[in-house]
Design a protein around this motif. Structure first.
Motif, PDB file in Angstrom:
ATOM      1  N   ALA A 108       0.841  -1.198   0.000  1.00  0.00           N
ATOM      2  CA  ALA A 108       0.000   0.000   0.000  1.00  0.00           C
ATOM      3  C   ALA A 108       0.874   1.245   0.000  1.00  0.00           C
ATOM      4  CB  ALA A 108      -0.911  -0.008   1.223  1.00  0.00           C
ATOM      5  N   LYS A 109       0.452   2.230  -0.783  1.00  0.00           N
ATOM      6  CA  LYS A 109       1.282   3.420  -0.940  1.00  0.00           C
ATOM      7  C   LYS A 109       0.781   4.605  -0.111  1.00  0.00           C
ATOM      8  CE  LYS A 109       3.881   2.063  -4.656  1.00  0.00           C
ATOM      9  NZ  LYS A 109       3.491   0.666  -4.438  1.00  0.00           N
ATOM     10  N   SER A 110      -0.490   4.562   0.293  1.00  0.00           N
ATOM     11  CA  SER A 110      -1.057   5.735   0.962  1.00  0.00           C
ATOM     12  C   SER A 110      -0.319   6.037   2.250  1.00  0.00           C
ATOM     13  CB  SER A 110      -2.526   5.496   1.296  1.00  0.00           C
ATOM     14  OG  SER A 110      -3.230   5.246   0.123  1.00  0.00           O
ATOM     15  N   GLU A 125      -7.273   2.936  -3.406  1.00  0.00           N
ATOM     16  CA  GLU A 125      -6.330   1.875  -3.066  1.00  0.00           C
ATOM     17  C   GLU A 125      -6.989   0.819  -2.184  1.00  0.00           C
ATOM     18  OE1 GLU A 125      -1.817   2.234  -2.141  1.00  0.00           O
ATOM     19  OE2 GLU A 125      -2.899   2.488  -0.267  1.00  0.00           O
ATOM     20  N   ARG A 128      -9.054  -1.410  -4.241  1.00  0.00           N
ATOM     21  CA  ARG A 128      -8.253  -2.355  -5.013  1.00  0.00           C
ATOM     22  C   ARG A 128      -7.760  -3.501  -4.117  1.00  0.00           C
ATOM     23  NH1 ARG A 128      -2.963  -2.578  -5.726  1.00  0.00           N
ATOM     24  NH2 ARG A 128      -2.779  -0.829  -4.503  1.00  0.00           N
TER      25      ARG A 128
END
Lengths: 258, 360, 303
Positions: A108-110, A125, A128
């Motif tokens: 996860a990028k958040s 995200e 997804r």
């Protein structure tokens, strides 16, 4: 075929006790590889060394040619190794779905801020991750239990949930530590099919430890036999099954039970 | 005071303010599939409700004071819940973090207003000081988070307890901040509005965090640290992060506390203070923010009620009954552990604090 | 200011260490057997001090006159009080939680500790305030070299020494001692060997409580004032001493306690803030550098 996992000269001591001794072998890409041996022969220690829970006293571990020796477990996982445990280690009060989503955390990028404010990027995200996780649960026949607390699942489902969680980290190499332990014959049959299906569908190499000879003989394409921390035989299951040393060390003592 | 008219006023104001806002929130929430509008509007409703009751005098100054205290405890309990309940660590020195926030912000505002009582933008300066106190406490949290990397359960409890005691000892020995007399003459800036906002923000941030990838990392560490590490989670980073965030909010709460009581005293932030917050977390339910809120309010009100009753009785009988309050607390803690280990709420949340997709 | 490390300080440190040792032993034995940090242990020590205080006045009123036999009777009374409260605490607070998560016992222990302290301070005839502890035996001073030594130092060291030797004999050579060691190694195996583990746990608590009670009397006599919260800090420091020695290890607790007593005496002589904080500094250092303590054994989690 090239080696996905390559272990060279690995030795590990617990205090003065030699648990694994000058151990070298390759796991080729795409196979189902079995590691067997009597209790205390160093199988789980080998897994713990590969996944970085222990640091080998000596030797090198390569994943696809990259040295991963002595790295922290989470880094090793991120470079492509997933594993399950002999005695289950489920996140038991989290939901089945969250067990999977937790294993997707590292992708996860958040950032913290975007998560706290639930910005659109974060929401997308999350959606997804949720879809991916549900797909995974679908494949492992756990989708209808997604919202249940993991602790309410029957034993066989928990075994599959652990495999699903390991797959959620998107590994290239999947280590299964006695996946058939405690299963009845029917569940063992299903498990064997599952492992083969997982290998084909997720394009992973499977490396498993098992006591259950039927599983090893049935699905492993290569088998390695360990006793007192050293290899005593390696090869195709049917050849290994006939090896005199193996029969003596392992089947001779335990054969009746299998 | 007569009951009936008061109750009627409560009801009437409730139906004028809270219910319309709640239903608007409900509709918006259902339309958008998001929970934020509902939660925010509900909070706004509760805020206005109490605010109106306070400013019309239905709640007198004393009741408002207890509500303010309760809200500060909400922030303290929720932030400790992040560390102990959600991440599964064990901190016994939570008030140590609050002390950092209280003393940092308190020293700052006291000094400033001594130099210039009519400084422009005073309130903003105060908010800045509170935030600075929170940041300082968060840094301290990072520092304390490091032992948590190697220690578990009871050992961690002892280290965090030791940390709290060290903070108290240090404060006792710095004469610049009053030493054992405490830091006195802090300007009274904390009011219902800012305290409510801080408590709400604490709850909101922690709740949203729990429902994110970061939150699942915290929870996974609580459930099984080794498995979390082998699910690719950087457990080191998340344990320290949990301490930092929890400590940061405790620091903010501490700052508000100091500016409410207009003083900060080392004994407020000692072991007993930390235990009070701990009781709230465990009485409410480990991992449940709803539980922390309920426990913070009921225990603060209980405490104040008992104080009144026991002091009255004590005066009549000439016995030191004040300490019985703490006896009751201790018994409460023991009984919860013996008979309802999971606390009031277990790890359940009220609907308001859940997200639409969560069915637990 | 002369040198900080001198004979006087060493004697004071050993005296303080003896008291810590008696408390630390209870912590370490209980931890060894049930893996619980018994937060209330410091309060057993406080109860010992109050019991001795009460017993002294009672005996004085009934029998009249101070003296050796009465001091021994007072000591026994203090030990009995510590023993009883320890047994009660174990039975009613800890035993029901034996197989629940460890943290519930720890939190219960905090609750028990608070409960005992505040009950004492709310009880009209005890109260929250300090009380002067009577001289159970008249104090006399004599000189060894440059250091002034009180007969209390001799008594503290002798009582602690006797009890520690007694404990060592008990643990090493009696059936109960063997059972205690067995239970601390493996509860399930011990049960299968026919050991009544609840009995052994209870005995462990009682021995620890009796030792804490004795320490309460010695501390009351040596630093002659008592109050309901007197157990908190010595309890914590004794616990830290047990961690320093290697928790669960009996000789370790003794060693750790004497090191702690000396370190605290020297540190206080240097600076009062340092004296207050040295115990926690030692704790953090030990846990970071050698978490198993000086004499503790290495344990590994099975994965």
């Amino acid at each position: 075929m090239s080696a996905l996992l390559s272990i060279q000269n690995m030795t590990h001591f617990f205090g003065g006790l030699k648990a694994v001794s000058e151990f070298s072998f390759d796991v080729p890409e795409g196979v189902i590889y079995g590691l067997i041996g009597p209790n205390g022969s160093g199988k789980t220690t080998t897994f713990n060394l590969i996944t970085g829970i222990y640091n080998p006293t000596q030797g090198t571990i390569l994943l696809d040619g990259k040295d991963i020796t002595g790295q922290k477990p989470y880094k090793i996982v991120r470079s492509g190794i997933g594993r399950t445990f002999q005695n289950l280690r489920i996140f038991s009060s989290m939901s089945v779905l969250d067990n999977i989503r937790a294993a997707k955390q590292y992708r996860a990028k958040s950032g913290l801020l975007s998560s706290v404010m639930r910005l659109p990027g974060f929401m997308a995200e999350e959606k997804r991750i949720r879809e991916e996780s549900m797909n995974l649960l679908e494949v492992l026949h756990l989708a209808d239990r997604a919202d249940d607390a993991a602790r309410n699942l029957p034993y066989g489902d928990l075994r599959r949930l652990e495999i699903a969680r390991a797959l959620a980290t998107q590994p290239r190499l999947l280590l299964l530590d006695e996946p058939a332990a405690g299963m009845n014959p029917k569940e063992v049959q299903d498990l064997m099919k599952l492992v083969q299906r997982v290998r084909d569908e997720f394009k992973v190499t499977v490396f498993l430890i098992e006591h259950h000879m039927k599983v090893v003989m049935g699905i492993c394409e290569r088998v390695k036999v360990l006793d007192f921390g050293t290899t005593i035989a390696e090869g195709k299951p049917e050849d290994v099954g006939r090896d005199a040393k193996v029969l003596e060390a392992y089947l001779g003592r335990k054969g009746a039970a299998c | 005071m007569e009951y009936k008219p008061v109750l009627q006023t409560l009801k009437r104001i409730g139906s004028w303010i809270v219910f319309p806002l709640l239903s608007v929130g409900d509709i918006v929430g259902r339309k958008t599939g998001r929970n934020m509008p509902r939660l925010t509007l509900a909070a706004l409703g509760i805020y206005l409700y109490i605010y109106v009751l306070g400013s019309t005098g239905v709640f007198n100054g004393y009741v408002m004071h207890i509500i303010n205290l309760s809200l500060i405890y909400v922030a303290l309990a929720a932030s400790l819940n992040l560390i102990n309940g959600i991440t599964g660590q064990f901190s016994l020195g939570h008030m140590g973090f609050a002390a950092v926030g209280a003393y940092v912000s308190g020293t700052f505002t006291t000094l400033l207003f001594k130099l210039n009582p009519s400084v422009p933008g005073a309130y903003l300066v105060f908010v800045g000081a509170i935030v600075a106190g929170g940041v300082a406490a968060a840094l301290m949290g990072v520092l304390i988070g490091f032992p948590s990397l190697r220690l578990k359960g009871d050992y961690l409890a002892i280290v965090t307890l030791g940390f709290g005691e060290i903070i108290r000892t240090i404060l006792n020995n710095i004469s610049y901040v009053g030493g054992p007399r405490g830091l006195l003459g802090i300007p009274k800036f904390s009011n219902f509005t800012i305290i409510f906002a801080a408590a709400f923000l604490t709850i909101l941030v922690i709740r949203n965090l729990v429902h994110s990838s970061h939150g699942r990392a915290f929870l996974a560490i609580r459930e099984n640290e080794l498995a979390a590490e082998l699910a690719g989670i950087d457990t080191t980073r998340y344990k320290v992060l949990s301490f930092a965030i929890g400590a940061g909010f405790a620091g903010v709460a501490g700052g508000l506390f100091a500016h409410l009581l207009q003083m900060a005293h080392p004994t407020q932030y000692g072991f007993m203070g930390s235990v009070m917050v701990l009781i709230m977390v465990y009485a409410g339910g480990v991992g449940s923010l709803t539980g922390s809120i309920i426990a913070a309010f009921s225990l603060t009100f209980l405490s104040e009620g008992l104080r009144g009753v026991l002091d009255g009785l004590g005066e009549l009988t000439n016995l030191p009954l004040g300490d019985l309050r703490m006896v009751i607390y201790a018994l409460l803690l023991i009984l919860i552990m013996l008979f309802r280990t999971e606390g009031l709420m277990g790890n359940k949340e009220s609907k308001l604090l859940m997200l639409p997709e969560d069915k637990r | 200011m002369g040198s900080i490390i001198n004979a006087q300080q060493i004697i004071n440190g050993l005296q303080l260490g003896s008291i810590y040792a008696l408390i630390a032993l209870g912590y370490t034995m209980v931890y060894g057997i049930v893996r619980l940090i018994n937060f209330a242990h410091g309060d057993f020590y406080m109860i010992g001090a109050y019991a001795a205080y009460g017993a002294f006045f009672l005996f004085n009123a009934v029998l009249g006159g101070a003296g050796g036999p009465m001091a021994v009777a007072t000591l026994l009374f203090a030990m009995l009080a510590g023993l009883s409260i320890a047994a009660l605490t174990n039975r009613f607070a800890y035993r029901p939680l034996r197989y629940k998560p460890k943290l519930s016992s720890l939190i219960t222990a905090i609750g028990v500790s608070m409960f005992i302290e505040y009950v004492f301070s709310a009880t009209p005839f005890i109260g929250a305030s300090f009380r002067a502890f009577p001289a159970i035996i008249p104090q006399s001073l004599f000189k060894i070299g440059s250091a002034t030594v009180s007969n209390y130092v001799v008594i503290d060291l002798a009582v602690a020494g006797t009890l520690m030797i007694g404990l060592t004999v008990l643990v090493k050579w009696t059936k109960l001692g063997k059972a205690m060691r067995a239970v601390s190694q493996d509860k399930d195996a011990a049960r299968l060997m026919g050991i009544d583990i609840e009995k052994v746990i209870s005995a462990t608590f009682m021995i620890g409580g009796a030792f804490a009670g004795a320490a309460g009397l010695l501390a009351g006599m040596t630093y002659p004032r008592i109050f309901p919260y007197m157990g908190i800090l010595p309890g914590l420091k004794a616990f830290i001493a047990a961690v320093l020695g290697g928790i669960g290890n009996i000789p370790g607790a003794m060693l750790g306690a004497y090191i702690m007593g000396l370190a605290e005496t020297f540190a206080s002589a240097y600076n009062s803030l340092l004296g207050e904080g040295i115990a926690f500094a030692i704790l953090i250092l030990v846990l970071l550098v050698r978490p198993r303590g000086l004499l503790g054994e290495k344990t590994a989690d099975k994965i």
